[in-house]
Scaffold this motif. Structure first.
Motif, PDB file in Angstrom:
ATOM      1  N   ASN A  34      54.610  32.165  46.563  1.00 54.80           N
ATOM      2  CA  ASN A  34      55.087  32.586  47.319  1.00 54.80           C
ATOM      3  C   ASN A  34      54.269  33.363  48.573  1.00 54.80           C
ATOM      4  O   ASN A  34      53.076  34.231  48.215  1.00 54.80           O
ATOM      5  N   VAL A  35      54.964  33.471  49.877  1.00 56.57           N
ATOM      6  CA  VAL A  35      54.086  33.680  50.590  1.00 56.57           C
ATOM      7  C   VAL A  35      53.961  35.334  50.590  1.00 56.57           C
ATOM      8  O   VAL A  35      53.013  35.978  50.959  1.00 56.57           O
ATOM      9  N   ARG A  36      54.609  36.135  49.841  1.00 54.26           N
ATOM     10  CA  ARG A  36      54.775  37.482  49.712  1.00 54.26           C
ATOM     11  C   ARG A  36      52.912  38.148  48.780  1.00 54.26           C
ATOM     12  O   ARG A  36      52.293  38.816  48.470  1.00 54.26           O
ATOM     13  N   PHE A  37      53.107  36.678  47.999  1.00 57.19           N
ATOM     14  CA  PHE A  37      51.569  37.101  46.857  1.00 57.19           C
ATOM     15  C   PHE A  37      50.178  36.516  47.760  1.00 57.19           C
ATOM     16  O   PHE A  37      49.279  37.137  47.510  1.00 57.19           O
ATOM     17  N   GLY A  38      50.711  35.649  48.569  1.00 58.81           N
ATOM     18  CA  GLY A  38      49.322  35.172  49.371  1.00 58.81           C
ATOM     19  C   GLY A  38      48.575  36.749  50.262  1.00 58.81           C
ATOM     20  O   GLY A  38      47.653  36.664  51.063  1.00 58.81           O
ATOM     21  N   ALA A  39      49.665  37.587  51.026  1.00 57.60           N
ATOM     22  CA  ALA A  39      49.732  38.503  52.018  1.00 57.60           C
ATOM     23  C   ALA A  39      48.881  39.264  50.537  1.00 57.60           C
ATOM     24  O   ALA A  39      47.712  40.597  51.226  1.00 57.60           O
TER      25      ALA A  39
ATOM     26  N   VAL B  60      46.608  39.243  48.590  1.00 60.47           N
ATOM     27  CA  VAL B  60      45.909  38.515  48.212  1.00 60.47           C
ATOM     28  C   VAL B  60      44.683  38.599  49.621  1.00 60.47           C
ATOM     29  O   VAL B  60      43.604  39.338  49.431  1.00 60.47           O
ATOM     30  N   ARG B  61      45.151  38.317  50.422  1.00 58.92           N
ATOM     31  CA  ARG B  61      44.587  38.506  52.291  1.00 58.92           C
ATOM     32  C   ARG B  61      44.555  40.434  52.661  1.00 58.92           C
ATOM     33  O   ARG B  61      43.329  40.756  52.925  1.00 58.92           O
ATOM     34  N   ALA B  62      45.301  41.039  52.061  1.00 61.17           N
ATOM     35  CA  ALA B  62      44.892  42.787  52.065  1.00 61.17           C
ATOM     36  C   ALA B  62      44.029  42.980  51.677  1.00 61.17           C
ATOM     37  O   ALA B  62      43.036  43.975  51.820  1.00 61.17           O
ATOM     38  N   GLN B  63      44.231  42.503  50.166  1.00 63.44           N
ATOM     39  CA  GLN B  63      43.082  42.421  49.267  1.00 63.44           C
ATOM     40  C   GLN B  63      41.689  42.756  50.003  1.00 63.44           C
ATOM     41  O   GLN B  63      40.510  43.206  49.567  1.00 63.44           O
ATOM     42  N   ILE B  64      41.269  41.247  49.896  1.00 66.21           N
ATOM     43  CA  ILE B  64      40.099  40.621  50.683  1.00 66.21           C
ATOM     44  C   ILE B  64      39.674  41.719  51.778  1.00 66.21           C
ATOM     45  O   ILE B  64      38.402  41.282  52.283  1.00 66.21           O
TER      46      ILE B  64
ATOM     47  N   ILE C  39      33.863  31.941  52.052  1.00 71.01           N
ATOM     48  CA  ILE C  39      33.834  30.947  52.309  1.00 71.01           C
ATOM     49  C   ILE C  39      34.164  31.206  53.513  1.00 71.01           C
ATOM     50  O   ILE C  39      34.589  31.691  54.043  1.00 71.01           O
ATOM     51  N   ASP C  40      34.184  30.263  54.474  1.00 70.04           N
ATOM     52  CA  ASP C  40      34.431  30.286  55.455  1.00 70.04           C
ATOM     53  C   ASP C  40      36.334  29.571  55.288  1.00 70.04           C
ATOM     54  O   ASP C  40      36.478  28.962  54.611  1.00 70.04           O
ATOM     55  N   THR C  41      37.156  30.423  56.401  1.00 73.35           N
ATOM     56  CA  THR C  41      38.252  29.683  56.573  1.00 73.35           C
ATOM     57  C   THR C  41      38.291  28.350  55.867  1.00 73.35           C
ATOM     58  O   THR C  41      38.161  27.883  57.100  1.00 73.35           O
ATOM     59  N   PHE C  42      38.905  27.803  55.387  1.00 76.72           N
ATOM     60  CA  PHE C  42      39.624  26.015  55.454  1.00 76.72           C
ATOM     61  C   PHE C  42      40.190  25.832  56.276  1.00 76.72           C
ATOM     62  O   PHE C  42      41.487  27.073  56.892  1.00 76.72           O
ATOM     63  N   ALA C  43      40.677  24.553  57.008  1.00 73.61           N
ATOM     64  CA  ALA C  43      41.261  23.753  58.097  1.00 73.61           C
ATOM     65  C   ALA C  43      42.921  24.215  57.859  1.00 73.61           C
ATOM     66  O   ALA C  43      43.918  24.272  58.106  1.00 73.61           O
ATOM     67  N   GLU C  44      42.888  24.198  56.555  1.00 74.07           N
ATOM     68  CA  GLU C  44      44.269  23.909  56.086  1.00 74.07           C
ATOM     69  C   GLU C  44      45.454  25.552  55.609  1.00 74.07           C
ATOM     70  O   GLU C  44      46.560  25.648  55.633  1.00 74.07           O
ATOM     71  N   ASP C  45      44.099  26.145  55.919  1.00 79.80           N
ATOM     72  CA  ASP C  45      45.323  27.856  55.691  1.00 79.80           C
ATOM     73  C   ASP C  45      46.285  28.112  56.923  1.00 79.80           C
ATOM     74  O   ASP C  45      44.963  28.650  58.015  1.00 79.80           O
ATOM     75  N   ASP C  46      46.651  28.392  56.280  1.00 86.95           N
ATOM     76  CA  ASP C  46      48.096  28.164  57.116  1.00 86.95           C
ATOM     77  C   ASP C  46      48.191  30.116  57.406  1.00 86.95           C
ATOM     78  O   ASP C  46      49.433  30.384  58.362  1.00 86.95           O
ATOM     79  N   GLY C  47      47.551  30.868  57.307  1.00 79.38           N
ATOM     80  CA  GLY C  47      47.831  32.430  57.199  1.00 79.38           C
ATOM     81  C   GLY C  47      49.139  33.079  56.172  1.00 79.38           C
ATOM     82  O   GLY C  47      49.521  34.347  56.801  1.00 79.38           O
ATOM     83  N   ALA C  48      49.278  32.197  55.475  1.00 83.08           N
ATOM     84  CA  ALA C  48      50.931  32.551  54.626  1.00 83.08           C
ATOM     85  C   ALA C  48      50.806  31.999  53.178  1.00 83.08           C
ATOM     86  O   ALA C  48      49.917  32.281  52.183  1.00 83.08           O
ATOM     87  N   ALA C  49      50.974  30.444  53.051  1.00 84.04           N
ATOM     88  CA  ALA C  49      51.508  30.580  51.469  1.00 84.04           C
ATOM     89  C   ALA C  49      49.824  30.029  51.184  1.00 84.04           C
ATOM     90  O   ALA C  49      49.186  29.802  50.103  1.00 84.04           O
ATOM     91  N   TYR C  50      49.301  29.092  51.932  1.00 83.89           N
ATOM     92  CA  TYR C  50      48.569  28.443  51.835  1.00 83.89           C
ATOM     93  C   TYR C  50      47.195  29.220  52.273  1.00 83.89           C
ATOM     94  O   TYR C  50      46.775  29.485  53.459  1.00 83.89           O
TER      95      TYR C  50
ATOM     96  N   ARG D  52      40.055  47.881  45.973  1.00 83.30           N
ATOM     97  CA  ARG D  52      41.191  47.412  45.412  1.00 83.30           C
ATOM     98  C   ARG D  52      40.927  45.631  44.310  1.00 83.30           C
ATOM     99  O   ARG D  52      41.641  45.415  43.952  1.00 83.30           O
ATOM    100  N   VAL D  53      40.009  44.469  45.483  1.00 77.93           N
ATOM    101  CA  VAL D  53      39.867  44.420  44.935  1.00 77.93           C
ATOM    102  C   VAL D  53      39.571  43.591  43.865  1.00 77.93           C
ATOM    103  O   VAL D  53      39.262  42.364  42.887  1.00 77.93           O
ATOM    104  N   MET D  54      38.627  44.835  43.282  1.00 81.35           N
ATOM    105  CA  MET D  54      38.037  44.703  42.280  1.00 81.35           C
ATOM    106  C   MET D  54      38.636  45.660  40.880  1.00 81.35           C
ATOM    107  O   MET D  54      38.208  45.706  39.947  1.00 81.35           O
ATOM    108  N   ARG D  55      39.647  46.503  41.295  1.00 84.67           N
ATOM    109  CA  ARG D  55      40.092  47.242  40.280  1.00 84.67           C
ATOM    110  C   ARG D  55      41.843  46.332  40.368  1.00 84.67           C
ATOM    111  O   ARG D  55      42.226  46.497  38.781  1.00 84.67           O
ATOM    112  N   ASP D  56      42.209  46.178  40.971  1.00 81.69           N
ATOM    113  CA  ASP D  56      44.011  45.927  41.101  1.00 81.69           C
ATOM    114  C   ASP D  56      44.000  44.671  41.063  1.00 81.69           C
ATOM    115  O   ASP D  56      43.135  43.792  41.319  1.00 81.69           O
ATOM    116  N   GLU D  57      45.524  43.990  40.098  1.00 84.63           N
ATOM    117  CA  GLU D  57      45.267  42.875  39.660  1.00 84.63           C
ATOM    118  C   GLU D  57      45.784  42.162  40.900  1.00 84.63           C
ATOM    119  O   GLU D  57      46.450  41.849  42.182  1.00 84.63           O
TER     120      GLU D  57
END
Length: 461
Positions: A308-313, A315-319, A331-342, A356-361
């Protein structure tokens, strides 16, 4: 207007499936049917219950060619991995094989005066609330032993995998399990809570978020309904200086990234002894750079979109937060990364437990790797978590691993492996990961209750 549940496909954001939810009255009627059918089902010989359940499992297997692309559409897992039937069948088969011994009466003693024993009897109606990330395997963990033990089952699946319960019910019914004995239901959150609060069930098994587990406990408060809860995780790996480095990298990085990191017991943080740290990171980065992000229906894709797009959001926030705090992304951003689910899979170093990336799920394709100097530091960091599902240790010294394992706050200790559920072992956790335990003999104990018999023969003193 009828309330509907909609599965939004992560492939393209379209509505893949939708189903109307039951009203509260309809849901209560379904639960009542399950309760009415339970005694007759439990009265059937256990051999017959086992046979019918395993016939249902086989029928699900016969649907696998349809199920695999359906799962890709619903939650994004690449078709190249072939679905879940292997684990689904393994777990059900093991529970079927141990059923008679696990459910056998405990003989306490018999003499000329008394006969004493303890039976395991079914609880009644078991409510299974299953997650979307491994929707078939997580469901069968409870569905198979609950039915074999003589309970009736109501299954509610996550909206993201809306069609899974429907398929399972169709398969089991066609194999001969009565419709009222195993029901798939579509429910919203309010109706679910109302049913639990109304004592519609004798046991609730929930796999999902910590917030969802708390909602289940609140709904069950005062009802004395038993609950089994598998909630969040932040599973660590620890690579010691004598580890098989290549095996550790391959297994731990796969454990972190497979299924786009959306695994209950996925690896979310890795601690590596300073002697191997640089080599581990170099090899791990090479593995992840070789992934192909893309449409899960493409057989060349090795990592699909987040479900789901919100799951990707999240993970992006934690990173992003970690990078702002000084972490290094490899890792450099993959070309297929759409800023949403991919989402580009990511490896982070220079991380700390202040991030948070080391503490929150995270529940996504990101893992932080930290250098440690010894076992004491690794144990402290592994235990510095609100969660406790599994921990993966890597060393050639089994006794050392056992000593460390005894000190880790976790449900399962792995040595030289990770991200696997052995049906012979109890699947359980501690802290905010939840309570209870599934599979193994203990799984049967949690789906039944003890009933004691103290029988005195007539004509004895």
């Amino acid at each position: 207007m009828t309330n509907t549940l909609k599965c939004i496909s992560p492939i393209d954001g379209s509505v893949f499936a939708e189903r109307p939810v039951l009203s509260l009255d309809e849901a209560k009627a379904a639960a009542a049917k399950g309760r009415a059918a339970q005694a007759a089902w439990a009265a059937r010989p256990i051999e017959e219950r086992i046979r019918l359940v395993m016939a249902g499992v086989a029928t699900v297997g016969a649907m696998n060619d349809e199920i695999v692309p359906e799962l890709a559409h619903m939650m994004g897992r690449p078709v190249r991995f072939g679905g879940e039937f292997g684990g689904f069948n393994e777990r059900a088969t093991y529970m079927a094989e141990i059923a008679e011994s696990a459910l056998a009466p405990i003989e306490v003693g018999e003499d000329a005066t008394f006969k004493r024993y303890i039976k395991r009897v079914p609880l009644g109606v078991v409510f299974v609330v299953a997650p979307w990330n491994y929707p078939y395997m997580t469901a069968i963990n409870t569905v198979a032993p609950a039915l074999i033990a003589g309970n009736t089952v109501m299954l509610k699946h996550a909206t993201q995998t809306l069609l899974v319960g429907e398929r399972m019910a169709k398969a089991f019914h066609s194999a001969g399990v009565p419709e009222d004995v195993f029901q798939n239901v579509f429910l919203d959150h309010d109706t679910t809570s109302d049913l639990i609060a109304a004592n519609a069930f004798d046991f609730v098994n929930f796999t999902g978020s910590v917030g969802g587990g708390k909602a289940m406990e609140r709904a069950a408060a005062g009802t004395f309904t038993g609950t089994g809860l598998e909630l969040g995780g932040k599973d660590p790996g620890y690579v010691m200086e004598d580890a098989d480095l290549d095996a550790a990298v391959d297994t731990l990085i796969d454990g972190a990234m497979f299924n786009s990191g959306q695994c209950c017991c996925g690896i979310e943080r890795i601690y590596v002894h300073e002697a191997l740290f640089d080599a581990f990171v170099e090899k791990a980065v090479a593995v992840v750079k070789g992934y192909k992000l893309g449409n899960p229906l493409d057989k060349e894709t090795t990592i699909g979109p987040m479900a789901n797009v919100r799951f990707g959001a999240e993970v992006r926030a934690q990173i992003a937060e970690a990078l702002d705090a000084g972490a290094t992304a490899h890792i450099d951003t993959f070309a297929e990364d759409d800023g949403a689910a991919y989402l580009t899979p990511q490896i982070l170093t220079d991380v700390t437990h202040d991030m948070r990336v080391m503490r929150d799920e995270s529940f996504g394709p990101v893992v932080g790797i930290m250098k440690v100097k010894d076992d004491e530091e690794a144990i402290r960091l592994m235990n510095d978590s609100d969660f406790g599902l599994t921990a993966s240790l890597w060393t050639s010294d089994m006794e050392r691993a056992e000593r460390i394992g005894d000190r880790i706050e976790t449900g399962t200790v792995f040595l030289n492996r990770a991200d696997y559920l052995d049906p012979g072992l109890c699947w359980t956790g501690c802290k905010q990961t939840g309570r209870g335990g599934g599979l193994s003999q203990i799984g049967y104990h949690n789906l039944t209750r003890p009933k004691s018999y103290h029988l005195k023969r007539l004509g004895t003193a």
